[in-house]
Design a protein around this motif. Structure first.
Motif, PDB file in Angstrom:
ATOM      1  N   ILE A  49      29.951  35.491  44.819  1.00 30.37           N
ATOM      2  CA  ILE A  49      30.740  34.356  44.362  1.00 30.37           C
ATOM      3  C   ILE A  49      31.411  34.724  43.041  1.00 30.37           C
ATOM      4  CG2 ILE A  49      28.817  33.272  43.132  1.00 30.37           C
ATOM      5  CD1 ILE A  49      29.977  30.549  44.076  1.00 30.37           C
ATOM      6  N   SER A  50      32.524  34.087  42.763  1.00 31.01           N
ATOM      7  CA  SER A  50      33.226  34.310  41.506  1.00 31.01           C
ATOM      8  C   SER A  50      32.340  33.883  40.332  1.00 31.01           C
ATOM      9  CB  SER A  50      34.526  33.501  41.502  1.00 31.01           C
ATOM     10  OG  SER A  50      35.165  33.617  40.257  1.00 31.01           O
ATOM     11  N   ARG A  51      32.340  34.667  39.281  1.00 32.18           N
ATOM     12  CA  ARG A  51      31.489  34.398  38.120  1.00 32.18           C
ATOM     13  C   ARG A  51      31.777  33.031  37.510  1.00 32.18           C
ATOM     14  NH1 ARG A  51      32.046  38.384  33.195  1.00 32.18           N
ATOM     15  NH2 ARG A  51      34.028  37.308  33.080  1.00 32.18           N
ATOM     16  N   LEU A  80      36.030  44.168  39.796  1.00 33.68           N
ATOM     17  CA  LEU A  80      36.492  44.380  41.162  1.00 33.68           C
ATOM     18  C   LEU A  80      37.952  43.980  41.219  1.00 33.68           C
ATOM     19  CD1 LEU A  80      33.482  42.731  43.013  1.00 33.68           C
ATOM     20  CD2 LEU A  80      33.844  45.153  42.599  1.00 33.68           C
ATOM     21  N   LYS A  81      38.673  44.520  42.164  1.00 28.96           N
ATOM     22  CA  LYS A  81      40.087  44.165  42.297  1.00 28.96           C
ATOM     23  C   LYS A  81      40.264  43.215  43.464  1.00 28.96           C
ATOM     24  CE  LYS A  81      42.045  48.037  40.031  1.00 28.96           C
ATOM     25  NZ  LYS A  81      43.303  48.410  39.535  1.00 28.96           N
ATOM     26  N   ASP A  82      41.065  42.196  43.229  1.00 29.77           N
ATOM     27  CA  ASP A  82      41.408  41.252  44.279  1.00 29.77           C
ATOM     28  C   ASP A  82      42.245  41.995  45.314  1.00 29.77           C
ATOM     29  OD1 ASP A  82      42.076  39.146  45.859  1.00 29.77           O
ATOM     30  OD2 ASP A  82      42.950  37.922  44.267  1.00 29.77           O
ATOM     31  N   ASP A  87      44.649  41.842  41.036  1.00 29.54           N
ATOM     32  CA  ASP A  87      44.159  41.453  39.713  1.00 29.54           C
ATOM     33  C   ASP A  87      42.663  41.757  39.598  1.00 29.54           C
ATOM     34  OD1 ASP A  87      46.660  40.459  39.106  1.00 29.54           O
ATOM     35  OD2 ASP A  87      46.161  38.404  39.715  1.00 29.54           O
ATOM     36  N   PRO A  88      42.206  42.088  38.382  1.00 26.28           N
ATOM     37  CA  PRO A  88      40.761  42.305  38.192  1.00 26.28           C
ATOM     38  C   PRO A  88      40.020  40.970  38.273  1.00 26.28           C
ATOM     39  CG  PRO A  88      41.915  42.504  36.107  1.00 26.28           C
ATOM     40  CD  PRO A  88      42.957  42.335  37.158  1.00 26.28           C
ATOM     41  N   MET A  89      38.819  41.000  38.835  1.00 29.95           N
ATOM     42  CA  MET A  89      38.014  39.801  38.926  1.00 29.95           C
ATOM     43  C   MET A  89      36.544  40.152  38.761  1.00 29.95           C
ATOM     44  SD  MET A  89      38.863  39.191  42.877  1.00 29.95           S
ATOM     45  CE  MET A  89      37.497  39.022  43.953  1.00 29.95           C
ATOM     46  N   HIS A  90      35.777  39.179  38.305  1.00 26.54           N
ATOM     47  CA  HIS A  90      34.341  39.363  38.087  1.00 26.54           C
ATOM     48  C   HIS A  90      33.593  38.509  39.093  1.00 26.54           C
ATOM     49  CE1 HIS A  90      35.011  41.469  34.302  1.00 26.54           C
ATOM     50  NE2 HIS A  90      35.983  40.592  34.096  1.00 26.54           N
TER      51      HIS A  90
END
Length: 132
Positions: A49-51, A80-82, A87-90
């Motif tokens: 899940i998204s942070r 991680l990359k979407d 875009d970068p995502m955590h």
């Protein structure tokens, strides 16, 4: 692969603390196995899940399931990359423990609502070790 590593780490830590308490030091059953039947009274769902959504996810799970779930999560190291935008995502790996089919349906519906990705994770210790 993050799911398998984190769930394996969680079970390893829990089993180690179980053995360290000298409750059943020679016990070969898994952490979740019932002593009488050899089956697991608890079920679990694992996913990512998204942070940013973890706090509200945890709160809704607790309220909707009336405190009958146990959530454990850990942030994935690195970005991680979407796959769509690049875009970068955590993200965080989570594992939710519960008992019964009604709670399973509720937990899965909440995961879908929060756009959490669920991954299959083997129930038995041997299968988890084999996959990892």
């Amino acid at each position: 692969k993050h799911i398998l590593w984190q769930t394996a780490n969680f079970f390893a830590e829990a089993e180690q603390s179980y053995v360290n308490q000298d409750i059943c030091p020679n016990d070969e059953r898994g952490l979740l196995e019932d002593v009488r039947t050899g089956s697991s009274p608890l079920s679990f769902v694992a996913g990512v899940i998204s942070r940013e959504r973890v706090a509200s996810f945890e709160r809704l799970l607790w309220r909707a399931c009336r405190g009958n779930v146990f959530l454990r999560y850990k942030e994935i190291d690195g970005e991680l990359k979407d796959p769509v935008t690049g875009d970068p995502m955590h993200k965080c790996v989570f594992i939710i423990f519960f008992q019964g089919d009604q709670l399973r349906a509720r937990v899965k519906k909440i995961c879908e609502g929060f756009r959490a990705t669920q991954y299959p994770c083997p129930e038995t210790v041997a299968e988890r070790r084999e996959m990892a």
